[in-house]
Motif scaffolding. Structure first.
Motif, PDB file in Angstrom:
ATOM      1  N   ASP A 197      11.228  64.039  78.851  1.00  0.00           N
ATOM      2  CA  ASP A 197      10.608  65.072  79.677  1.00  0.00           C
ATOM      3  C   ASP A 197      11.543  66.271  79.825  1.00  0.00           C
ATOM      4  N   THR A 198      12.843  65.994  79.980  1.00  0.00           N
ATOM      5  CA  THR A 198      13.810  67.094  80.136  1.00  0.00           C
ATOM      6  C   THR A 198      13.850  67.959  78.886  1.00  0.00           C
ATOM      7  N   GLU A 199      13.882  67.329  77.720  1.00  0.00           N
ATOM      8  CA  GLU A 199      13.918  68.111  76.485  1.00  0.00           C
ATOM      9  C   GLU A 199      12.639  68.935  76.326  1.00  0.00           C
ATOM     10  N   GLU A 201      10.577  70.024  78.636  1.00  0.00           N
ATOM     11  CA  GLU A 201      10.486  71.096  79.626  1.00  0.00           C
ATOM     12  C   GLU A 201      11.449  72.236  79.298  1.00  0.00           C
ATOM     13  N   LEU A 202      12.677  71.901  78.903  1.00  0.00           N
ATOM     14  CA  LEU A 202      13.626  72.939  78.522  1.00  0.00           C
ATOM     15  C   LEU A 202      13.115  73.737  77.328  1.00  0.00           C
ATOM     16  N   THR A 203      12.578  73.030  76.359  1.00  0.00           N
ATOM     17  CA  THR A 203      12.074  73.693  75.155  1.00  0.00           C
ATOM     18  C   THR A 203      10.907  74.601  75.489  1.00  0.00           C
ATOM     19  N   ARG A 204      10.003  74.123  76.328  1.00  0.00           N
ATOM     20  CA  ARG A 204       8.832  74.928  76.721  1.00  0.00           C
ATOM     21  C   ARG A 204       9.267  76.189  77.456  1.00  0.00           C
ATOM     22  N   ARG A 205      10.173  76.032  78.421  1.00  0.00           N
ATOM     23  CA  ARG A 205      10.600  77.187  79.210  1.00  0.00           C
ATOM     24  C   ARG A 205      11.370  78.189  78.354  1.00  0.00           C
ATOM     25  N   PHE A 206      12.185  77.682  77.439  1.00  0.00           N
ATOM     26  CA  PHE A 206      12.924  78.590  76.565  1.00  0.00           C
ATOM     27  C   PHE A 206      11.965  79.369  75.669  1.00  0.00           C
ATOM     28  N   ALA A 207      10.995  78.677  75.082  1.00  0.00           N
ATOM     29  CA  ALA A 207      10.039  79.345  74.193  1.00  0.00           C
ATOM     30  C   ALA A 207       9.266  80.421  74.941  1.00  0.00           C
ATOM     31  N   ALA A 208       8.852  80.128  76.174  1.00  0.00           N
ATOM     32  CA  ALA A 208       8.094  81.102  76.956  1.00  0.00           C
ATOM     33  C   ALA A 208       8.955  82.323  77.272  1.00  0.00           C
TER      34      ALA A 208
END
Length: 322
Positions: A197-199, A201-208
């Motif tokens: 979940d951490t990976e 969420e971090l990936t999603r937020r970075f991409a956005a």
């Protein structure tokens, strides 16, 4: 195995292919660790198989076929590192701020996760991370070989000594020096688990944040000591403030060009093919592959690679429709 070996010794190329097929993927990973370049690794694997085919009549079976192939590949990688002539990178296409330091591993290339087998311990994701591979390239070739063979592949000291034509005492001393140089006094920060979940969420937020060209949101996701690197150029930047300054000078951020990201995976972590739509373009053109090195609950490293050299390995297109 015995029947295939006997047939291969008799000149049966199909038997030789069957004999070596189980090891080709892991040999590619091994050569990549030693060389830092996927192109070079693939070349050395082919050279290794050709050398093994020619030397097969002299193979005495004092070790397994796998160990024998690793011996050939390791020595050829060491020779390749000593003989390599690295071309200087072209000038950067835009003005950049003063770097924190200048790197010396301009030949580094990303490694697609699709070529890894995470079920095999010797292909563990943390042993192909960009930071780890880059650090290996700064060691002398013999230290790199010993450390990878002992720590990543878990060959015994006597096996490594036989592969490298040295003694177990020398292997032990070389391993100690390599570990001391590689790890120093820094405490490594474990990345979040693959698919956790951490990976995600971090990936999603970075991409956005990156797609929106929001520098503040991007750097807020970085760790305090995060690095930004961009092989083949030597410029390296550490810390949120200097990375923010660098990003604000990137043409796509500076000129507010629309961006698109295509997700993939490289070196054991999330990565993105980055595309920008420049003024006057009807579509989006590739600007690079961005590999994220996650550390704890933040991004500890951003590594940017030019698209032309690496996109084919990731099946990423060079352009996207608008």
């Amino acid at each position: 195995m015995t029947e295939a070996l006997t047939a291969a010794r008799g000149g049966d190329e199909l038997a030789f292919a069957q004999l070596t097929a189980p090891y080709r993927g892991e040999l590619r990973v091994h050569c990549y660790r030693l060389l830092g370049s996927l192109h070079d690794a693939e070349d050395v694997v082919q050279e290794t198989l050709l050398a093994a085919w020619r030397a097969l009549p002299e193979f005495e079976e004092r070790s397994s076929v796998r160990t024998w192939l690793y011996r050939i590949a390791t020595n050829r990688c060491s020779n390749a590192r000593r003989d390599a002539s690295r071309r200087p990178p072209p000038p950067l296409p835009f003005e950049v701020p003063e770097p924190t330091r200048a790197g010396d591993v301009g030949w580094l290339e990303p490694f697609p996760d699709s070529l890894l087998d995470p079920e095999k311990s010797y292909q563990a994701m943390e042993s192909v991370g960009v930071a780890f591979i880059s650090a290996l390239q700064r060691l002398p070739p013999r230290q790199t070989a010993v450390l990878v063979l002992r720590d990543a592949l878990e060959f015994s000291g006597s096996e490594v000594a036989d592969m490298l034509g040295t003694t177990t005492t020398a292997v032990k001393a070389t391993l100690q020096r390599a570990r001391a140089t590689l790890h120093g006094d820094a405490e490594p920060v474990d990345p979040p688990g693959r698919g956790s979940d951490t990976e995600r969420e971090l990936t999603r937020r970075f991409a956005a944040a990156y797609s929106a060209r929001d520098v503040d949101a991007v750097v807020a996701l970085l760790t305090d000591d995060a690095w930004l690197t961009m092989p083949p150029w030597p410029h390296q930047y550490q810390g949120r403030e200097v990375i923010a300054e660098f990003l604000r000078g990137v043409p796509a951020f500076r000129d507010r060009n629309p961006l698109r990201l295509m997700g993939t995976r490289a070196n054991g972590g999330p990565a993105f093919g980055v595309y920008a739509r420049l003024a006057g373009d009807s579509g989006f053109r590739a600007t690079g592959l961005l590999v994220l090195g996650l550390a704890g609950e933040g991004v500890g490293m951003l590594t940017h690679f030019p698209p032309a050299e690496v996109f084919p390995h990731f099946d990423l297109p060079m352009t996207l429709d608008a």
